[in-house]
Design an enzyme around this catalytic site. Sequence first.
Site, PDB file in Angstrom:
ATOM      1  N   LYS A 226       1.028  -1.184  -0.038  1.00  0.00           N
ATOM      2  CA  LYS A 226       0.038  -0.044   0.065  1.00  0.00           C
ATOM      3  C   LYS A 226       0.783   1.153   0.010  1.00  0.00           C
ATOM      4  CE  LYS A 226      -3.877  -2.323   0.074  1.00  0.00           C
ATOM      5  NZ  LYS A 226      -4.952  -2.077   0.984  1.00  0.00           N
ATOM      6  N   ARG A 258      -2.999 -10.356   4.308  1.00  0.00           N
ATOM      7  CA  ARG A 258      -3.250 -10.642   2.871  1.00  0.00           C
ATOM      8  C   ARG A 258      -2.011  -9.786   2.078  1.00  0.00           C
ATOM      9  NH1 ARG A 258      -5.436  -7.548  -1.498  1.00  0.00           N
ATOM     10  NH2 ARG A 258      -6.785  -8.906  -2.905  1.00  0.00           N
TER      11      ARG A 258
END
Length: 726
Positions: A226, A258
Amino acid sequence: MTARDRLARLDEWLAPGRETLVMGVVNVTPDSFSDPGRWLSPAAAVAHSLELVRQGAAVIDVGGESTRPGSVPVAAAEQLARIIPVIEALAAQDVIVSVDTMDAAVAVAAVAAGAVIVNDVSGGLADPGMLPAVAGCQAAYIASHWLGWLGPDGSPTLYQDVVAEVRQALADRIEACRAAGVAPGRLILDPGIGFSKSAADNWRLVAGAARLHDLGQPVLWGVSRKRFTGPDQTVAQRDAAAVALSVWLAGQGAWGVRVHQVAEHRTALAVGHQLATHAAGCPDSPTGRPDSPTGRPDSAPTRAMAPASFPSPPGASRAAAAGGADGAGGGDRLDGEARGEWGEGAALSGGWPQGSDCRIELRGLKAWGRHGVLAQEKVEAQPFQVDLTAWPPVAPRPDDLAATVDYGRLAGEAVAVVEGPSCDLIETVADRIARRSLDLGGLADVAVTVHKPAAPLPQAFQDVAVTVRRRAGGRRRRAVCSLGSNLDDRLGWLQFGLTGLATTEGLELLAVSGVYQSAPVGLSGQDDYLNVIALVVTDWPAGAMLERGLELERLAGRRRPPVWPMPPGESDWRPQDHPARRLDIDLISWGPVAPASGPAAAREVLTEAIWEAPAEERIDSLRLRLPHPRAAQRAFVLRPWLEVEPQARLDGRPLADWLARIEGQPIHRRDDLSLLVPESNAPASPARRDDPTAGDRTRLDFSAGGGTRLEPSPDGWTAGLRPGTG
């Protein structure tokens, strides 16, 4: 491994006290932010997925639509064309698969293809049909924090207290999921890192992870690659930061992470797990002190250690809490009368079943679960104890484990049930343990006692216990189910109903007919129906089968009229009670089948027995009449039924005889339409064996140019999975 087996494994992983697992990301998209187009071909996606599993991924998350800022929504048909071949191939390799989608129709088809988790970044807000669809399929569900579609800049939102606001939003999702019927034991939360949040808010959420973990549900974190972890770095350069965050989150009690790079995360998490395990046994370590909150299996700071023993509940003796013989139903006692939720009980004298000269006993098996009728019992884990006695048909003669039943597997099945999806009744827990034990094969009889020493009773007590006894064979029944739809996306709703039946514990889907189209009988002004017949084998009683069909109808938005059903002997067919409906499931015929010795034993033999000599049982009660009183007058029942069961009889007559008597009911087979049979495990009917080209009943073809597999509707295939009154 069947879908039920994969769900059972997932249920074990969802239990408190487990090590943080790794979910591998596989984007079958041309425009993902991490690896655009790299895994777009099914072959590349499958190969990459299997490599991630080899590196230590417990779950593979397969998605056919990018959710990066500024991404364009992808139609359901295109998503399915991308992901269905991948999911089918991975399920065939016994991989636990999650489908990343916001579309209910995609979720249903993916579960039918073999996925056992639905990962919805919108938490059910993008498609109102998602939660009923997941409830009907009985899949696990990941509900994310979501504030709407993202613009090109990520649409950061201003928060007063991002942790508190996200926590409240997730709590609201928990209530919405429960209200829709999603199993609490299979509900996972995701804080939605990177969605409508600034970089500072993302960091605050990670730092406040413990406040989200105390919501009582497993939490999955998606921090991998991210932007906030390295705004000036490439996506691959952000992996090191993601590894560090994963270790931190695991220490705070994260259920899973994840990630895109599995090997590095798995190694780092294993090291952290070892440190936590050894620290828990060190008196000088904060996690090893007796007053540490990690003494609870569902506490936030670590998931490394499960409890070795249970604390005594107020008012109970220590012996009763440990399952001693002074507790009611404890020790070696197997007396009294017990009734399971799904069938008649039997006198438990402790004697030997006929033909058995061996007994296997497990006593004092401890596990934590969330079972009970009170809301608090669904949230906070409490101790349970299981006593199990199993009788093989004869004592094993060779000194070989293969010649008997592995009591380790019996113990594993019992713990998986207790730690699995929540039940209201401990009778149901005991029944499920007994049935799963018999499913292992090689047992003639099993008796299960479930103790609940911490039951919330105001009175002083020693123990609460229920005993259920089940015998192998003799109770399996063949059921013929008719599914129809003539509203909205007809094919989509048939897929929903079929998947809901196939994923129901205790039901085995053996054959499914082709799709047939027929006009509504005795009605005008309605669209034609699409119909299929499903042949099911189950050990449920007929009444429970009826309730499961009604539950799926309710999830599809149908409400039966208050007068339904009418008392026996009175007409219960009135045109005004039969409006168009998204889903109609009728139980047509019911009868015994030859008993099988285990879940995988002689499937072909069992199926041949059904086709060659199906028998009927008659039921005439206020709630249910079988065979269905109007089945002989309905071509849309008889024609597809004849396809999958040519030798079947209805009221003593061959189906073909009844069909020849019917006039004025045009019906034709829709060879351009087909349904995805979950696991693709429905055996071919005799007609299919003789003629391999007699229509495809085992899978949908979403490939380009593969014909019309999805019915168009104003809003696409997903339109049919939106709630309404039907």
